[in-house]
Design a protein around this motif. Sequence first.
Motif, PDB file in Angstrom:
ATOM      1  N   UNK A  20      19.997  -8.144  -0.111  1.00  0.00           N
ATOM      2  CA  UNK A  20      19.987  -7.316  -1.318  1.00  0.00           C
ATOM      3  C   UNK A  20      19.655  -5.865  -0.984  1.00  0.00           C
ATOM      4  N   UNK A  21      18.675  -5.684  -0.095  1.00  0.00           N
ATOM      5  CA  UNK A  21      18.300  -4.329   0.316  1.00  0.00           C
ATOM      6  C   UNK A  21      19.470  -3.659   1.035  1.00  0.00           C
ATOM      7  N   UNK A  22      20.141  -4.416   1.887  1.00  0.00           N
ATOM      8  CA  UNK A  22      21.293  -3.877   2.621  1.00  0.00           C
ATOM      9  C   UNK A  22      22.400  -3.444   1.668  1.00  0.00           C
ATOM     10  N   UNK A  23      22.681  -4.267   0.669  1.00  0.00           N
ATOM     11  CA  UNK A  23      23.705  -3.919  -0.325  1.00  0.00           C
ATOM     12  C   UNK A  23      23.329  -2.658  -1.101  1.00  0.00           C
ATOM     13  N   UNK A  24      22.056  -2.542  -1.456  1.00  0.00           N
ATOM     14  CA  UNK A  24      21.601  -1.360  -2.182  1.00  0.00           C
ATOM     15  C   UNK A  24      21.720  -0.108  -1.313  1.00  0.00           C
ATOM     16  N   UNK A  25      21.435  -0.268  -0.024  1.00  0.00           N
ATOM     17  CA  UNK A  25      21.549   0.859   0.903  1.00  0.00           C
ATOM     18  C   UNK A  25      23.002   1.310   1.033  1.00  0.00           C
ATOM     19  N   UNK A  26      23.907   0.346   1.158  1.00  0.00           N
ATOM     20  CA  UNK A  26      25.330   0.670   1.258  1.00  0.00           C
ATOM     21  C   UNK A  26      25.825   1.377  -0.003  1.00  0.00           C
ATOM     22  N   UNK A  27      25.387   0.899  -1.164  1.00  0.00           N
ATOM     23  CA  UNK A  27      25.775   1.536  -2.428  1.00  0.00           C
ATOM     24  C   UNK A  27      25.274   2.971  -2.482  1.00  0.00           C
ATOM     25  N   UNK A  28      24.041   3.162  -2.049  1.00  0.00           N
ATOM     26  CA  UNK A  28      23.464   4.508  -2.081  1.00  0.00           C
ATOM     27  C   UNK A  28      24.237   5.456  -1.145  1.00  0.00           C
ATOM     28  N   UNK A  49      19.067   0.601   7.826  1.00  0.00           N
ATOM     29  CA  UNK A  49      19.038  -0.684   7.113  1.00  0.00           C
ATOM     30  C   UNK A  49      20.348  -1.436   7.323  1.00  0.00           C
ATOM     31  N   UNK A  50      21.472  -0.719   7.229  1.00  0.00           N
ATOM     32  CA  UNK A  50      22.784  -1.375   7.369  1.00  0.00           C
ATOM     33  C   UNK A  50      23.008  -1.895   8.775  1.00  0.00           C
ATOM     34  N   UNK A  51      22.306  -1.333   9.764  1.00  0.00           N
ATOM     35  CA  UNK A  51      22.482  -1.738  11.162  1.00  0.00           C
ATOM     36  C   UNK A  51      21.435  -2.757  11.613  1.00  0.00           C
ATOM     37  N   UNK A  75       0.843  -1.202   0.000  1.00  0.00           N
ATOM     38  CA  UNK A  75       0.000   0.000   0.000  1.00  0.00           C
ATOM     39  C   UNK A  75       0.874   1.248   0.000  1.00  0.00           C
ATOM     40  N   UNK A  76       1.928   1.247   0.824  1.00  0.00           N
ATOM     41  CA  UNK A  76       2.837   2.394   0.860  1.00  0.00           C
ATOM     42  C   UNK A  76       3.534   2.575  -0.479  1.00  0.00           C
ATOM     43  N   UNK A  77       3.975   1.466  -1.075  1.00  0.00           N
ATOM     44  CA  UNK A  77       4.649   1.524  -2.368  1.00  0.00           C
ATOM     45  C   UNK A  77       3.714   2.069  -3.444  1.00  0.00           C
ATOM     46  N   UNK A  78       2.467   1.645  -3.415  1.00  0.00           N
ATOM     47  CA  UNK A  78       1.476   2.089  -4.393  1.00  0.00           C
ATOM     48  C   UNK A  78       1.240   3.594  -4.302  1.00  0.00           C
ATOM     49  N   UNK A  79       1.308   4.144  -3.085  1.00  0.00           N
ATOM     50  CA  UNK A  79       0.981   5.549  -2.870  1.00  0.00           C
ATOM     51  C   UNK A  79       2.192   6.468  -2.761  1.00  0.00           C
ATOM     52  N   UNK A 116      12.710  -3.391   3.812  1.00  0.00           N
ATOM     53  CA  UNK A 116      12.032  -2.903   2.603  1.00  0.00           C
ATOM     54  C   UNK A 116      11.331  -1.576   2.891  1.00  0.00           C
ATOM     55  N   UNK A 117      10.666  -1.514   4.039  1.00  0.00           N
ATOM     56  CA  UNK A 117       9.952  -0.289   4.401  1.00  0.00           C
ATOM     57  C   UNK A 117      10.925   0.866   4.609  1.00  0.00           C
ATOM     58  N   UNK A 118      12.021   0.603   5.306  1.00  0.00           N
ATOM     59  CA  UNK A 118      13.022   1.643   5.534  1.00  0.00           C
ATOM     60  C   UNK A 118      13.634   2.120   4.209  1.00  0.00           C
TER      61      UNK A 118
END
Length: 214
Positions: A199-207, A190-192, A135-139, A165-167
């Motif tokens: 996968x989400x953690x890796x994407x967060x670190x890259x960002x 996310x990293x902590x 729902x959050x993603x949709x909006x 995912x939410x974070x």
Amino acid sequence: MDEETAIIDSNARNERIKNFLIRNKNRILIFLGLIVFLLLLFFGYGEFKENNKIKISDRYNSLTIQYDEQNQQTTLDGLEELVLEKDSTYSPLALYFIIDRKLTLDKEKINTYFDVLINDTSLDKEILNLIIYKKALYNADTISEIDLLNILKPITNSESVWKSHALYLIAEYFFSKDQKEKSKEFFQQITELENSNPDIKNQALKRINRDLSD
């Protein structure tokens, strides 16, 4: 003598039992009848639920298999009915199909159906959290910061498997608004996080390293 006494006591006990059964015959029959009725009701309800589940499954499969652009409205009407059935399996699937195929662009209606699933449907905890996240993603593109945070609060305040995912969604929301400090704060969470999705953690670190490093 002891043997005779035992026989007398046994006869007396049997007589008391017999008299008790005679005096309470009606109550005992009612009690037994009630037990039988409850057993029949329990198994009958279970069978009813199973048959209803099969019917809902058949309706969902029929609607989605036969879907094409020519019968889009018919498919939408049928899937909307399935959402309102509040079935733990096929109501979410029906809503996902509506959204994925863009059978309606009425966001208010879609959010109403999200609320039916979230508030009125009996769901496993993590399935419920997934629906809240969807729902959050949709909006996310059309709501305010406060609304996004409020939608996701049940997940971010928990240890759900969907928390990372939410974070990430919140962090990307702030990044898109050029609020980089807030964005970095959520990426850092996310990293902590102990059970963060890899996968989400890796994407967060890259960002963080690519776009948010000091």
